[in-house]
Design an enzyme around this catalytic site. Structure first.
Site, PDB file in Angstrom:
ATOM      1  N   ASP A 210       0.830  -1.208   0.000  1.00  0.00           N
ATOM      2  CA  ASP A 210       0.000   0.000   0.000  1.00  0.00           C
ATOM      3  C   ASP A 210       0.869   1.266   0.000  1.00  0.00           C
ATOM      4  OD1 ASP A 210      -2.770   1.048   0.300  1.00  0.00           O
ATOM      5  OD2 ASP A 210      -2.020   1.850   2.187  1.00  0.00           O
ATOM      6  N   GLU A 269       1.619  -0.565  -4.964  1.00  0.00           N
ATOM      7  CA  GLU A 269       0.738   0.551  -5.310  1.00  0.00           C
ATOM      8  C   GLU A 269       1.648   1.775  -5.429  1.00  0.00           C
ATOM      9  OE1 GLU A 269      -3.284   2.859  -3.815  1.00  0.00           O
ATOM     10  OE2 GLU A 269      -1.673   2.477  -2.422  1.00  0.00           O
TER      11      GLU A 269
HETATM   12  O1  TEU Z   1      -4.625   4.166  -1.370  1.00  0.00           O
HETATM   13  C1  TEU Z   1      -3.637   5.163  -1.476  1.00  0.00           C
HETATM   14  C2  TEU Z   1      -4.089   6.390  -2.094  1.00  0.00           C
HETATM   15  O2  TEU Z   1      -3.272   7.282  -2.308  1.00  0.00           O
HETATM   16  C3  TEU Z   1      -5.541   6.530  -2.335  1.00  0.00           C
HETATM   17  O3  TEU Z   1      -5.998   7.041  -1.143  1.00  0.00           O
HETATM   18  C4  TEU Z   1      -5.972   7.408  -3.448  1.00  0.00           C
HETATM   19  O4  TEU Z   1      -5.193   8.544  -3.550  1.00  0.00           O
HETATM   20  C5  TEU Z   1      -7.390   7.826  -3.172  1.00  0.00           C
HETATM   21  O5  TEU Z   1      -8.133   6.660  -3.057  1.00  0.00           O
HETATM   22  C6  TEU Z   1      -7.949   8.721  -4.227  1.00  0.00           C
HETATM   23  O6  TEU Z   1      -8.489   7.957  -5.265  1.00  0.00           O
HETATM   24  C7  TEU Z   1      -4.432   3.131  -0.460  1.00  0.00           C
HETATM   25  C8  TEU Z   1      -5.659   2.248  -0.402  1.00  0.00           C
HETATM   26  O7  TEU Z   1      -5.866   1.638  -1.642  1.00  0.00           O
HETATM   27  C9  TEU Z   1      -6.836   3.068   0.050  1.00  0.00           C
HETATM   28  O8  TEU Z   1      -8.027   2.314   0.076  1.00  0.00           O
HETATM   29  C10 TEU Z   1      -6.510   3.582   1.429  1.00  0.00           C
HETATM   30  O9  TEU Z   1      -7.536   4.436   1.872  1.00  0.00           O
HETATM   31  C11 TEU Z   1      -5.181   4.329   1.458  1.00  0.00           C
HETATM   32  O10 TEU Z   1      -4.154   3.609   0.828  1.00  0.00           O
HETATM   33  C12 TEU Z   1      -4.726   4.545   2.871  1.00  0.00           C
HETATM   34  O11 TEU Z   1      -4.314   3.318   3.400  1.00  0.00           O
END
Ligand code: TEU
Length: 530
Positions: A210, A269
């Site tokens: 993540d 990610e």
């Molecule tokens: O997402 C990382 C992230 O940067 C996202 O928050 C994205 O920018 C946002 O959804 C706008 O579209 C990861 C996970 O996939 C997300 O579900 C989490 O909320 C986030 O990390 C925090 O852990």
């Protein structure tokens, strides 16, 4: 399970968001029992494995991305014994299992954050996190710097707003319930190596990492200069995004992953542009990094070709094939994003068939194989912390899956009748269900199965290979082509009128080809060249 350490290069992985997949114990929240019972369905799609988003113990403020114990199972989802059963059952079905690891931040309920809070200013416990003094202001103290949280507002909160003696602040790039780890403290790296080994020892095949590009913050935590709005995640904050030191983390993790047999896989990610993202997939770092530049695109042939070309250049520079995705639990569903009404439905279907024909790995988000649209979840039912803090809700892509036409048990999502699902399902959900689509030979569900069977055959016959590059072009402003190898190409009609297909034999199309040699608008064809 085949012992092939290169399996990931062209694998198709199905992303499971456990709380919305299948509810085995009838409490309205999906769980491990539900997932176990539906594993044969996933295997029937023809995918190579699953990625499960977090199910570890968590206060669930960010639906599990606020982890309070990295090496456990939240009772909401089940038990560790159930996880072991799930892993065994998945492997018996030839499905690999990739879990989510969240190394940028934990829950504010994590024992190490609690002990940092309790130990007070100046304690070594506080150095596990970014806990700093603020700036003295006229009326009250101000945060240590001007960084913004992805979920809205300052990225800093006071450790104890009521205290006159403890006036320190902690960093949270997401919600205040998610304090960021301080990766400049070597103890954090050691802690996470143990987490990796815990799951690898249990037999999991890989980890999705993540916010992988944001673990290291610039030395001294300097202000962002210039525009300081958080646009599209953290990419707009150069002080936290893509700091060079972060690569050391993945080199270490790769050594850990490679020390297992079969070698475990890392997928990041990495929400960066192709060239920067591909640096995370150099031979001694991660195996895969999601092609976010592609996942963010609308229905636009020129943009697809430009991004595809950039991704191919990055592949040539760094060696790892692209990892394609168009949906995940954070993005607006393609049916809604690509257009409205029937054209959105056709485009999402065409988009998925295109995705499965591209060279590299691909991820399908649960429900994408059913062409589920984004749901306009009633305001009072929205659960996403982003909604309360910044007015953007990701709930619409997280609504429980419809399995059957029976409304009583939320269309087969819950094992028992009359239970309210954690997010409400729309009344027409049954018409999109697995049951309905199993009966319709023209459904997208059947198209996905056919595509994955064909993909396997083409690979076995050597027509396509995990080493293929992609040669992207646009013709007449409307026909997008991605040619891979000499014998196979993906064609997508992205304009308003039918377009002539290149010479060859159409082996699969997302819409009927009523006039030979012409691809109708909003359709994809897989073409074999002789
Ligand atoms: O997402 C990382 C992230 O940067 C996202 O928050 C994205 O920018 C946002 O959804 C706008 O579209 C990861 C996970 O996939 C997300 O579900 C989490 O909320 C986030 O990390 C925090 O852990």
């Amino acid at each position: 399970m085949e012992q092939d350490d290169r399996w990931w290069r062209d694998a198709v992985i199905y992303q499971v968001y456990p709380r919305s997949f299948a509810d085995g114990d009838g409490d309205g929240v999906g769980d491990l029992a539900g997932l176990l019972s539906r594993l044969p369905y996933i295997a029937s799609l023809g995918v190579d494995g699953i990625w499960m988003t977090p199910f570890q113990p968590s206060p669930q403020v960010d639906q599990g991305y606020d982890v309070s114990d990295y090496c456990g199972v939240d009772p909401l989802f089940g038990t560790m014994a159930q996880f072991d059963d799930l892993l065994e059952a998945a492997h018996a079905l030839n499905l690999r299992v990739i879990l989510d690891v969240v190394p940028n931040h934990c829950s504010s309920e994590h024992p190490l954050f609690r002990s940092a809070v309790d130990a007070g200013p100046g304690s070594p416990q506080r150095t596990m996190f970014h806990i700093e003094d603020g700036h003295e202001g006229e009326l009250e103290d101000e945060p240590p710097n001007n960084w913004q949280s992805v979920f809205g507002g300052s990225a800093w909160s006071r450790i104890d707003p009521g205290s006159a003696t403890d006036r320190q602040w902690y960093l949270h790039l997401f919600s205040p319930d998610q304090p960021d780890w301080n990766w400049r403290n070597p103890a954090v790296g050691d802690y996470f190596e143990d987490v990796l080994r815990f799951w690898f020892d249990r037999g999991v095949d890989g980890l999705r990492i993540d916010v992988a590009h944001a673990l290291f913050k610039a030395e001294g935590l300097p202000d962002v200069v210039g525009t300081n709005d958080v646009v599209d995640g953290l990419r707009s904050n150069p002080q936290v995004s893509d700091q060079e030191e972060v690569h050391g983390v993945y080199r270490r993790w790769r050594r850990v992953a490679d020390s297992y047999s079969p070698a475990r896989v890392l997928v990041g990610e990495v929400n960066l542009d192709p060239e920067r993202a591909a640096r995370y997939t150099r031979a001694d770092e991660m195996h895969q990094a999601f092609a976010f530049a592609f996942a963010r695109l609308g229905w636009d042939a020129t943009a697809w070709a430009a991004t595809g070309t950039d991704l191919d250049a990055a592949r040539r520079a760094h060696g790892a094939p692209p990892t394609w995705a168009l949906e995940n639990h954070d993005l607006v569903r393609t049916v809604t994003r690509f257009g409205s009404g029937e054209c959105g439905v056709l485009r999402a279907r065409a988009g998925l068939l295109a995705l499965l024909g591209l060279p590299g790995g691909a991820y399908i988000y649960q429900g994408q194989e059913l062409n589920l649209p984004e749901v306009d979840v009633p305001v009072e039912a929205r659960m996403d912390p982003m909604w309360t803090r910044s007015g953007v809700s990701r709930d619409g892509a997280r609504v429980p899956l419809p399995w059957t036409t029976a409304p009583g048990c939320s269309f087969g999502f819950s094992a028992t009748d009359g239970v309210a699902p954690w997010l409400p399902t729309p009344p027409d959900w049954g018409s999109r269900s697995v049951e309905t689509q199993e009966r319709d030979e023209d459904s997208i569900l059947q198209l996905v199965r056919t595509a994955l069977t064909l993909r396997r055959h083409l690979t076995k016959d050597g027509v396509i290979s995990s080493d293929d590059g992609g040669d992207w072009s646009v013709h007449d402003g409307a026909l997008l082509l991605c040619e891979r190898g000499r014998q196979f190409l993906v064609a997508v009609a992205m304009g308003d009128t039918p377009v002539p297909l290149p010479h060859g034999h159409v082996v699969l199309a997302s819409s009927p080809l009523t006039v030979e040699g012409l691809l109708p608008p909003d359709a994809t064809a897989w073409v074999l060249r002789s």
